[in-house]
Design a protein around this motif. Structure first.
Motif, PDB file in Angstrom:
ATOM      1  N   GLY A 167       0.522  -0.751  -0.127  1.00 28.60           N
ATOM      2  CA  GLY A 167       0.056  -0.136  -0.289  1.00 28.60           C
ATOM      3  C   GLY A 167       1.208   1.148  -0.083  1.00 28.60           C
ATOM      4  N   TYR A 168       0.546   2.289   0.425  1.00 26.43           N
ATOM      5  CA  TYR A 168       0.799   4.149   0.903  1.00 26.43           C
ATOM      6  C   TYR A 168       0.809   4.224   1.885  1.00 26.43           C
ATOM      7  N   ARG A 169       2.240   4.716   2.593  1.00 32.93           N
ATOM      8  CA  ARG A 169       1.422   5.358   4.195  1.00 32.93           C
ATOM      9  C   ARG A 169       2.140   6.688   3.907  1.00 32.93           C
ATOM     10  N   ALA A 170       1.193   7.266   4.706  1.00 34.85           N
ATOM     11  CA  ALA A 170       1.042   8.875   5.186  1.00 34.85           C
ATOM     12  C   ALA A 170       0.964   8.716   6.881  1.00 34.85           C
ATOM     13  N   ILE A 171       1.892   9.638   7.156  1.00 38.81           N
ATOM     14  CA  ILE A 171       1.898   9.882   9.078  1.00 38.81           C
ATOM     15  C   ILE A 171       1.984  10.678   9.358  1.00 38.81           C
ATOM     16  N   THR A 172       1.847  10.976  10.893  1.00 37.82           N
ATOM     17  CA  THR A 172       2.081  12.467  11.381  1.00 37.82           C
ATOM     18  C   THR A 172       2.040  11.753  13.222  1.00 37.82           C
ATOM     19  N   ILE A 173       2.906  12.967  13.409  1.00 38.02           N
ATOM     20  CA  ILE A 173       3.390  12.707  15.113  1.00 38.02           C
ATOM     21  C   ILE A 173       3.457  14.038  15.668  1.00 38.02           C
ATOM     22  N   CYS A 174       2.544  13.409  16.265  1.00 40.60           N
ATOM     23  CA  CYS A 174       2.281  14.269  17.562  1.00 40.60           C
ATOM     24  C   CYS A 174       2.081  13.677  19.486  1.00 40.60           C
ATOM     25  N   PRO A 207     -14.050   0.969   5.270  1.00 41.13           N
ATOM     26  CA  PRO A 207     -12.502   0.578   5.923  1.00 41.13           C
ATOM     27  C   PRO A 207     -11.519  -0.366   5.692  1.00 41.13           C
ATOM     28  N   GLU A 208     -11.481  -1.255   4.024  1.00 45.44           N
ATOM     29  CA  GLU A 208     -11.154  -1.834   3.465  1.00 45.44           C
ATOM     30  C   GLU A 208     -10.052  -1.495   3.140  1.00 45.44           C
ATOM     31  N   LYS A 209     -10.311  -0.313   2.534  1.00 48.79           N
ATOM     32  CA  LYS A 209      -9.322   0.214   1.097  1.00 48.79           C
ATOM     33  C   LYS A 209      -7.808   1.472   2.424  1.00 48.79           C
ATOM     34  N   TYR A 210      -7.811   1.104   3.464  1.00 47.30           N
ATOM     35  CA  TYR A 210      -7.093   1.581   4.740  1.00 47.30           C
ATOM     36  C   TYR A 210      -7.476   0.512   5.929  1.00 47.30           C
ATOM     37  N   ARG A 211      -5.534   1.232   6.179  1.00 50.74           N
ATOM     38  CA  ARG A 211      -5.709   0.675   7.468  1.00 50.74           C
ATOM     39  C   ARG A 211      -5.449   1.757   8.705  1.00 50.74           C
ATOM     40  N   GLU A 236       3.838  12.350  29.639  1.00 47.36           N
ATOM     41  CA  GLU A 236       3.471  12.870  28.970  1.00 47.36           C
ATOM     42  C   GLU A 236       3.243  11.294  27.650  1.00 47.36           C
ATOM     43  N   LEU A 237       3.258  11.358  26.446  1.00 44.11           N
ATOM     44  CA  LEU A 237       2.900  10.220  25.669  1.00 44.11           C
ATOM     45  C   LEU A 237       3.265  10.468  23.547  1.00 44.11           C
ATOM     46  N   GLY A 238       3.811  10.346  23.620  1.00 44.73           N
ATOM     47  CA  GLY A 238       4.350  10.724  21.944  1.00 44.73           C
ATOM     48  C   GLY A 238       3.200   9.467  20.887  1.00 44.73           C
ATOM     49  N   LEU A 239       2.712  10.192  19.761  1.00 43.13           N
ATOM     50  CA  LEU A 239       2.203   9.339  18.880  1.00 43.13           C
ATOM     51  C   LEU A 239       2.210   9.432  17.857  1.00 43.13           C
ATOM     52  N   VAL A 240       2.151   8.181  17.311  1.00 45.27           N
ATOM     53  CA  VAL A 240       3.167   8.483  15.504  1.00 45.27           C
ATOM     54  C   VAL A 240       1.538   7.735  14.866  1.00 45.27           C
ATOM     55  N   VAL A 241       0.379   8.818  14.113  1.00 41.04           N
ATOM     56  CA  VAL A 241      -0.544   7.879  13.617  1.00 41.04           C
ATOM     57  C   VAL A 241       0.281   7.704  12.103  1.00 41.04           C
ATOM     58  N   GLU A 242      -0.533   6.983  11.341  1.00 38.21           N
ATOM     59  CA  GLU A 242      -0.221   5.691  10.982  1.00 38.21           C
ATOM     60  C   GLU A 242      -1.659   5.865   9.513  1.00 38.21           C
ATOM     61  N   VAL A 243      -1.295   5.686   8.167  1.00 33.28           N
ATOM     62  CA  VAL A 243      -2.357   5.724   7.677  1.00 33.28           C
ATOM     63  C   VAL A 243      -1.504   4.924   6.675  1.00 33.28           C
ATOM     64  N   VAL A 244      -2.493   3.608   6.229  1.00 36.35           N
ATOM     65  CA  VAL A 244      -1.959   2.908   4.937  1.00 36.35           C
ATOM     66  C   VAL A 244      -2.626   2.423   4.258  1.00 36.35           C
ATOM     67  N   ALA A 245      -3.109   2.651   2.721  1.00 39.14           N
ATOM     68  CA  ALA A 245      -3.985   2.787   1.903  1.00 39.14           C
ATOM     69  C   ALA A 245      -3.709   2.194   0.160  1.00 39.14           C
ATOM     70  N   ASN A 246      -4.903   1.904  -0.244  1.00 41.89           N
ATOM     71  CA  ASN A 246      -4.284   1.362  -1.385  1.00 41.89           C
ATOM     72  C   ASN A 246      -3.842   2.068  -2.584  1.00 41.89           C
ATOM     73  N   THR A 247      -4.172   3.279  -2.118  1.00 44.25           N
ATOM     74  CA  THR A 247      -3.463   4.974  -2.633  1.00 44.25           C
ATOM     75  C   THR A 247      -2.734   6.211  -2.290  1.00 44.25           C
ATOM     76  N   GLN A 248      -1.734   6.812  -2.332  1.00 40.60           N
ATOM     77  CA  GLN A 248      -0.867   7.402  -1.087  1.00 40.60           C
ATOM     78  C   GLN A 248      -2.826   9.138  -1.464  1.00 40.60           C
ATOM     79  N   GLU A 249      -3.281   9.123  -2.588  1.00 38.11           N
ATOM     80  CA  GLU A 249      -4.134  10.077  -2.397  1.00 38.11           C
ATOM     81  C   GLU A 249      -5.156  10.086  -0.945  1.00 38.11           C
ATOM     82  N   ILE A 250      -5.831   8.140  -0.957  1.00 38.77           N
ATOM     83  CA  ILE A 250      -6.795   7.993   0.445  1.00 38.77           C
ATOM     84  C   ILE A 250      -5.830   8.035   1.449  1.00 38.77           C
ATOM     85  N   ALA A 251      -4.257   7.721   1.629  1.00 48.06           N
ATOM     86  CA  ALA A 251      -3.510   7.910   2.421  1.00 48.06           C
ATOM     87  C   ALA A 251      -3.674   9.245   3.167  1.00 48.06           C
TER      88      ALA A 251
END
Length: 316
Positions: A167-174, A207-211, A236-251
């Protein structure tokens, strides 16, 4: 891994074989002075010249195993060079750099790494057994290793490693240090996940098009479900939010929804009426591109250890 089938092979982006020492020895026999290899067993490139020179197989592979990460089996442990003397029934490990030392503890500790068994190291042509090894200091900077044995394999095998597009991945850190939120982080993330699913569905993304994965550092970000300490005591907590999807646009789109929800979602006892999270970067969202997973992790029986690894010579 399940049995290898044609569909898995066709889906693979790339499949490589992990060569043993024989192709390296052959290149040396053909006059090579510098060898640039593809994928190989980590110790094979070091075992090859020793075996080719007529040294016994067991200490040659043991030397290769010790050499493969440079000066890791040393004190202090830093990237540097290491020197191994291979003898008929033992090896001696020493450091060219006078600021470092080999010690029995450092060398024996390194011998345990990167294998399913700490003493049985399966290689293309057999198995190195270090279970009876003895690590003896022969000076304040050198260690002797003896007791290793080598059992030839009944069938020479080459391990195949291949990957396919996952798939294609996108992340954000907070991060957050809100004690009220930290105290209910599991419920908050469950609510957050449900909100993202609802938002994504409203934009035509089922939901089946991304995680959506949230790595929570300070709680179980390293071990995940294997984490034995269940109570969170972090301030304090650090969070890495990750999305893996069928396309980069969806991610990218789902991550934007997830970031907004993570930042602004309500929770019981909430006192902060602005953002719940602190973001270290702006823009906050990072497109990671293609993501791959191992799909081929099999062995193939070969008659000629060199057949899968063609050699090309160049003069420079």
């Amino acid at each position: 891994m399940p049995p290898l089938d044609e569909a898995t092979v066709r889906r693979a982006k790339r499949i490589v074989g992990m060569m043993g020492p024989e192709p390296i020895m052959k290149a040396l026999d053909e006059g090579a002075q510098v060898i640039i290899t593809g994928r190989s067993s980590d110790p094979a490139q070091w075992a090859a010249p020793a075996i080719r020179a007529g040294m016994a197989t067991a200490p040659s592979w043991c030397a290769g195993k010790t050499l493969e990460c440079g000066a890791e089996p040393t004190v202090p442990k830093e990237p540097d060079c290491i020197f191994l003397r291979v003898r008929d029934d033992h090896v001696i490990c020493e450091l060219p750099n006078p600021v470092r030392r080999s010690t029995p503890l450092a060398v024996s500790n390194f011998a345990l790494h990167e294998n399913s068994s700490p003493i049985h190291h399966v290689e293309p042509g057999g198995m190195l057994d270090t279970g009876a090894c003895i690590f003896t200091a022969v000076s304040d900077r050198a260690v002797k290793i003896d007791g290793m044995t080598w059992t030839p394999a009944e069938q020479y095998t080459v391990k195949l490693e291949g990957v396919e597009l996952a798939g294609y991945r996108a992340i954000t850190i907070c991060g957050t240090r809100d004690p009220v939120l930290i105290g209910q982080i599991d419920d908050y993330l469950a609510t957050h996940r449900a909100k993202v699913a609802t938002k994504a569905a409203s934009f035509g993304v089922p939901p089946e098009k991304y995680r959506l994965i949230v790595h929570t550092y300070g709680k179980d970000g390293v071990m995940g479900s294997w984490e034995p300490t269940m109570n969170t005591s972090s301030h304090e907590l650090g969070l890495v939010v990750e999305v893996v999807a069928n396309t980069q646009e969806i991610a990218d789109a789902v991550l934007a929804m997830a970031r907004t929800s993570m930042l602004h979602a309500d929770f019981p006892g909430r006192l902060c009426k602005e953002g719940n999270m602190a973001f270290p970067f702006s823009p906050s969202d990072i497109s990671m591109g293609e993501m791959y997973r191992f799909s081929v992790f099999h062995t193939v029986a070969v008659q000629d250890p060199c057949a899968m690894f063609p050699i090309e010579h160049e003069k420079v």
